[in-house]
Design an enzyme around this catalytic site. Structure first.
Site, PDB file in Angstrom:
ATOM      1  N   ASP A  79       0.834  -1.193   0.000  1.00  0.00           N
ATOM      2  CA  ASP A  79       0.000   0.000   0.000  1.00  0.00           C
ATOM      3  C   ASP A  79       0.881   1.260   0.000  1.00  0.00           C
ATOM      4  OD1 ASP A  79      -3.023   0.869   0.475  1.00  0.00           O
ATOM      5  OD2 ASP A  79      -1.838   2.029   1.901  1.00  0.00           O
ATOM      6  N   ARG A  80       0.717   2.183   0.958  1.00  0.00           N
ATOM      7  CA  ARG A  80       1.540   3.394   0.976  1.00  0.00           C
ATOM      8  C   ARG A  80       3.020   3.049   1.071  1.00  0.00           C
ATOM      9  NH1 ARG A  80      -1.684   6.492  -1.302  1.00  0.00           N
ATOM     10  NH2 ARG A  80      -0.470   8.320  -0.686  1.00  0.00           N
ATOM     11  N   ARG A 128       4.478   2.582  -2.230  1.00  0.00           N
ATOM     12  CA  ARG A 128       4.741   3.840  -2.947  1.00  0.00           C
ATOM     13  C   ARG A 128       6.040   4.466  -2.460  1.00  0.00           C
ATOM     14  NH1 ARG A 128       0.359   3.913  -5.896  1.00  0.00           N
ATOM     15  NH2 ARG A 128      -1.519   2.970  -4.983  1.00  0.00           N
ATOM     16  N   HIS A 188     -11.226   7.848  -0.625  1.00  0.00           N
ATOM     17  CA  HIS A 188     -10.338   8.496   0.347  1.00  0.00           C
ATOM     18  C   HIS A 188      -9.179   9.213  -0.337  1.00  0.00           C
ATOM     19  CE1 HIS A 188      -8.437   4.660  -0.483  1.00  0.00           C
ATOM     20  NE2 HIS A 188      -7.334   5.059   0.103  1.00  0.00           N
ATOM     21  N   TRP A 189      -8.814   8.797  -1.551  1.00  0.00           N
ATOM     22  CA  TRP A 189      -7.755   9.489  -2.297  1.00  0.00           C
ATOM     23  C   TRP A 189      -8.149  10.941  -2.582  1.00  0.00           C
ATOM     24  CZ3 TRP A 189      -4.176   7.103  -6.439  1.00  0.00           C
ATOM     25  CH2 TRP A 189      -3.530   5.971  -5.921  1.00  0.00           C
ATOM     26  N   TYR A 246      -1.501  11.698   1.836  1.00  0.00           N
ATOM     27  CA  TYR A 246      -2.315  11.672   0.629  1.00  0.00           C
ATOM     28  C   TYR A 246      -2.276  12.997  -0.116  1.00  0.00           C
ATOM     29  CZ  TYR A 246      -4.087   7.014   1.517  1.00  0.00           C
ATOM     30  OH  TYR A 246      -4.178   5.658   1.674  1.00  0.00           O
ATOM     31  N   HIS A 296      -7.131  -6.784  -0.205  1.00  0.00           N
ATOM     32  CA  HIS A 296      -6.026  -5.826  -0.189  1.00  0.00           C
ATOM     33  C   HIS A 296      -4.965  -6.129   0.866  1.00  0.00           C
ATOM     34  CE1 HIS A 296      -3.925  -2.010  -0.441  1.00  0.00           C
ATOM     35  NE2 HIS A 296      -4.228  -1.731   0.808  1.00  0.00           N
TER      36      HIS A 296
END
Length: 300
Positions: free
Chosen positions: A110-111, A114, A155-156, A218, A280
């Site tokens: 997930d984050r 990134r 949520h993005w 975000y 996820h």
């Protein structure tokens, strides 16, 4: 925590900012080093079952990302640069420096994936192999935004609104929001979470400074991170190490994207893929399969 009996929870001072991380009690460097980076809205605790399986073979380092868990949560800067994936990746490099680790395996969910993506681009000499879990590249996901994506990843767009709107909305009743996020992308509500892990997520999430930091994460992703990604692409910068892409067959990434094609376009080395029968939260929904995939890929 009994899950982490062979690990110490330490706090590292990195250029005036503190990063919390689980590290092996016996020290780091005797075995292959594997950095495991968590995602939203969790902490390093998400790796607890995977860590039990892999700790006999790897020196695992599991930090709380900047803004999460027990790591520092600075106020966001006007351009959100201190929550850019570049800044968060630099935290991980500085942590490796303090541990005396030159090169390491890197896996992010997930984050955290990134952050791992940006780290592999900015510091290719540090990453031996890379694994990204249940994401497509940020720029590609934003570029492909349509109604279905906006519904699934609302949520993005909510968390990126100017402060303090999302902070106040979430902070008014944070626990149901957290539970919805932890259960909404899985395959059985909160059933994949052990009570001890859920309690840790609740402890860390339900703080005003954490909610602000997550919003800043975000906000950075929708602004300065996209700038960095565009610059990397315009200069034809690619991930130069072998990369493994793992995603859940019941998740949004599988339904809406072609992760293998998108990641192959961003890599100059070999890209392999594994899709697991889950949603996820792969390390907690399918911990044994997740651990085996990582063992096979990162083994020397």
């Amino acid at each position: 925590m009994s899950w982490f009996e062979s690990f110490a929870l330490e706090h590292f001072s990195l250029s005036g900012m503190t990063l919390a991380a689980r590290v092996p009690k016996q020290g780091v460097g005797q075995r292959p080093v594997l950095m495991l980076l968590h995602g939203f809205p969790q902490t390093h605790v998400m790796w607890h079952r995977v860590a039990q399986a892999l700790s006999p073979e790897f020196d695992l380092v599991m930090p709380d990302l900047r803004g999460y868990g027990d790591s520092a949560k600075p106020a966001g800067e006007p351009d959100h640069a201190n929550y850019s994936k570049r800044s968060m990746a630099q935290d991980i490099v500085a942590l490796a420096d303090q541990l005396g680790v030159d090169r390491f395996g890197l896996c992010g969910h997930d984050r955290g994936a990134r952050v791992a993506h940006r780290l592999a681009l900015d510091h290719p000499e540090r990453v031996e192999r890379l694994c990204v879990m249940d994401i497509a590249p940020t720029l590609d996901m934003y570029n492909a935004t349509n109604f279905d994506f906006a519904q699934a990843y609302y949520h993005w767009f909510h968390l990126t609104q100017p402060a303090p709107l999302p902070e106040e909305m979430i902070g008014g009743n944070p626990l149901p929001y957290l539970h919805r996020k932890l259960g909404g992308w899985g395959t059985g509500g909160l059933a994949h979470l052990e009570g001890q892990a859920l309690a840790e997520y609740e402890r860390c999430f339900c703080r005003p400074e954490t909610i602000h930091a997550m919003c800043e994460d975000y906000r950075a992703a929708a602004s300065i991170d996209l700038q960095h990604d565009r610059e990397s692409r315009s200069s034809e910068q690619r991930i130069s190490c072998d990369t493994l892409v793992v995603w859940g067959a019941k998740g949004v990434v599988h339904r809406m994207f072609d992760p293998m094609a998108l990641w192959r376009a961003q890599c100059s080395a070999t890209v392999s893929g594994r899709v697991l029968d889950c949603g996820h939260f792969i390390p907690e929904e399918k911990p044994e399969a997740c651990a085996q995939v990582l063992r096979d890929f990162f083994a020397p």
